[in-house]
Design a protein around this motif. Structure first.
Motif, short mmCIF file in Angstrom:
data_model
loop_
_atom_site.label_atom_id
_atom_site.label_comp_id
_atom_site.label_asym_id
_atom_site.label_seq_id
_atom_site.Cartn_x
_atom_site.Cartn_y
_atom_site.Cartn_z
N GLN A 50 0.90 -1.30 0.00
CA GLN A 50 0.23 -0.05 -0.42
C GLN A 50 0.79 1.31 0.26
O GLN A 50 0.83 2.21 -0.73
N VAL A 51 1.80 1.19 0.62
CA VAL A 51 3.25 1.95 0.75
C VAL A 51 3.35 2.46 -0.34
O VAL A 51 3.10 3.98 -0.94
N LEU A 52 3.81 1.10 -1.19
CA LEU A 52 4.93 1.32 -2.28
C LEU A 52 4.08 1.53 -3.42
O LEU A 52 4.04 2.72 -4.28
N GLU A 53 2.62 1.88 -3.44
CA GLU A 53 2.32 2.17 -4.47
C GLU A 53 1.66 3.75 -4.52
O GLU A 53 1.36 4.05 -5.62
N GLU A 54 1.30 3.67 -3.23
CA GLU A 54 0.61 5.79 -3.09
C GLU A 54 2.56 6.56 -3.63
O GLU A 54 2.38 7.75 -3.59
N ARG A 60 4.17 5.51 -5.89
CA ARG A 60 4.84 5.36 -6.92
C ARG A 60 3.40 6.55 -7.58
O ARG A 60 4.07 6.94 -8.49
N LYS A 61 1.66 6.30 -7.03
CA LYS A 61 0.94 7.60 -7.49
C LYS A 61 1.54 8.94 -7.24
O LYS A 61 2.10 9.52 -8.68
N ILE A 62 2.27 9.01 -6.25
CA ILE A 62 3.10 11.04 -6.13
C ILE A 62 3.82 10.80 -6.58
O ILE A 62 3.94 11.58 -7.38
N ALA A 63 4.43 9.92 -7.38
CA ALA A 63 5.72 9.59 -7.94
C ALA A 63 5.33 10.04 -9.39
O ALA A 63 6.02 11.27 -10.18
N THR A 64 4.67 10.01 -9.92
CA THR A 64 4.06 10.10 -10.93
C THR A 64 3.19 11.14 -11.16
O THR A 64 3.44 11.76 -12.95
N THR A 65 2.19 11.49 -9.79
CA THR A 65 1.94 12.80 -10.23
C THR A 65 1.96 13.84 -10.17
O THR A 65 1.83 14.98 -10.72
N GLN A 69 4.00 12.38 3.57
CA GLN A 69 2.88 12.79 2.63
C GLN A 69 2.07 11.52 2.57
O GLN A 69 1.44 11.21 2.20
N ILE A 70 3.04 10.71 2.46
CA ILE A 70 2.45 8.33 2.33
C ILE A 70 1.45 8.09 3.27
O ILE A 70 0.30 8.60 2.77
N ALA A 71 2.05 9.12 4.17
CA ALA A 71 1.36 8.28 5.38
C ALA A 71 -0.62 9.02 5.41
O ALA A 71 -1.00 8.97 5.57
N ASP A 111 14.18 3.97 0.72
CA ASP A 111 14.53 2.83 0.96
C ASP A 111 12.66 2.76 -0.40
O ASP A 111 13.01 1.68 -1.02
N ILE A 112 12.16 3.51 0.27
CA ILE A 112 11.14 3.90 -1.02
C ILE A 112 11.06 3.41 -2.30
O ILE A 112 11.19 2.95 -3.49
#
Length: 255
Positions: free
Chosen positions: A78-82, A84-89, A99-101, A120-121
């Motif tokens: 869940q953390v990794l996918e969030e 990814r979403k932040i990084a791509t948008t 920010q992820i939390a 690490d993420i």
């Protein structure tokens, strides 16, 4: 924190976690023991016009997300996918544990339980991108009926994946520290791939093992560079294919 926590019927650590979750600044541990004399007017002034009200205890706000305890592996995904979403948008620079939390409605401590640092993420994200490239390449290669067509198809599939999903990997790899960590993570797989290519070249040409290693590394670097340029929108996919396919084909045919 100790005095306020008592008023709310919480432990100091519990109140601290709430503050962290809703981004309320608080003094670090040992702050008051250092003889610091804070500007009370500044501290109080910061509370004059809050942009939201936080209810501690009593009825749970209807706007607050429901929180569940997930198994560690599910939470990490869940953390990794969030991330990814932040990084791509929004860009890689916006990825942070806080920010992820906040986006997931969990405490920062829960995010830290999954990954110690944002680095690490990002390394994990980049490694997943690398594995995605490899999965596509390995699926494409068997379609070739000769050694030459397999080599060409492998190169073309890499370029097309660079166009489709390469920007994220490129953004992360721009940081030399992260790039080094990514290379170390993928070192074993790349070593195995190199050994396979070298064995095929030695078996089908007059080249020595050392020559085959040099040839493979040169062509891999050539295609990777083209993929980087595609991911950065510096050249088009069509231009990259026009540049790479003749070179790769001639190299595969030549001793």
């Amino acid at each position: 924190m100790t005095a306020l926590a008592s008023d709310f019927g919480l432990s100091p650590n519990g109140l601290a976690k709430i503050c962290d979750r809703v981004d309320i600044e608080r003094p670090p541990k040992g702050f008051w023991a250092n003889g610091v004399s804070p500007d009370i007017e500044v501290l109080v002034g910061a509370l004059d016009d809050p942009d939201e009200l936080i209810s501690i205890g009593g009825r749970v706000s209807s706007s607050r997300r429901s929180r569940t305890r997930l198994p560690l592996e599910q939470r990490k995904r869940q953390v990794l996918e969030e991330a990814r979403k932040i990084a791509t948008t929004e860009g890689v620079h916006e990825v942070s544990l806080r920010q992820i939390a906040r986006n997931l409605g969990i405490s920062e401590a829960q995010a830290h339980n999954c990954y110690s640092t944002r680095e690490d993420i990002l390394v994990e994200l980049a490694y997943e991108e690398y594995q995605a490239f490899e999965r596509v390449r390995k699926r494409i290669i068997p379609r070739g009926t000769t050694r030459i067509t397999k080599i060409v198809m492998s190169s073309v599939s890499y370029l097309r994946e660079a166009a489709r999903r390469g920007p994220l990997l490129q953004q992360i790899s721009a940081d030399s520290k992260l790039r080094k960590a990514i290379d170390e993570r993928a070192k074993a797989e790349r070593g195995e791939a190199l050994a396979r290519h070298v064995n095929v070249i030695v078996a089908n040409t007059k080249l020595s093992e050392q020559q085959a290693i040099i040839k493979t590394k040169m062509m891999s670097a050539f295609v990777r560079k083209a993929g980087h340029l595609v991911a950065q929108n510096r050249i088009s996919l069509e231009q990259a294919e026009i540049l790479c396919v003749p070179v790769i084909t001639d190299s595969a045919l030549s001793d």
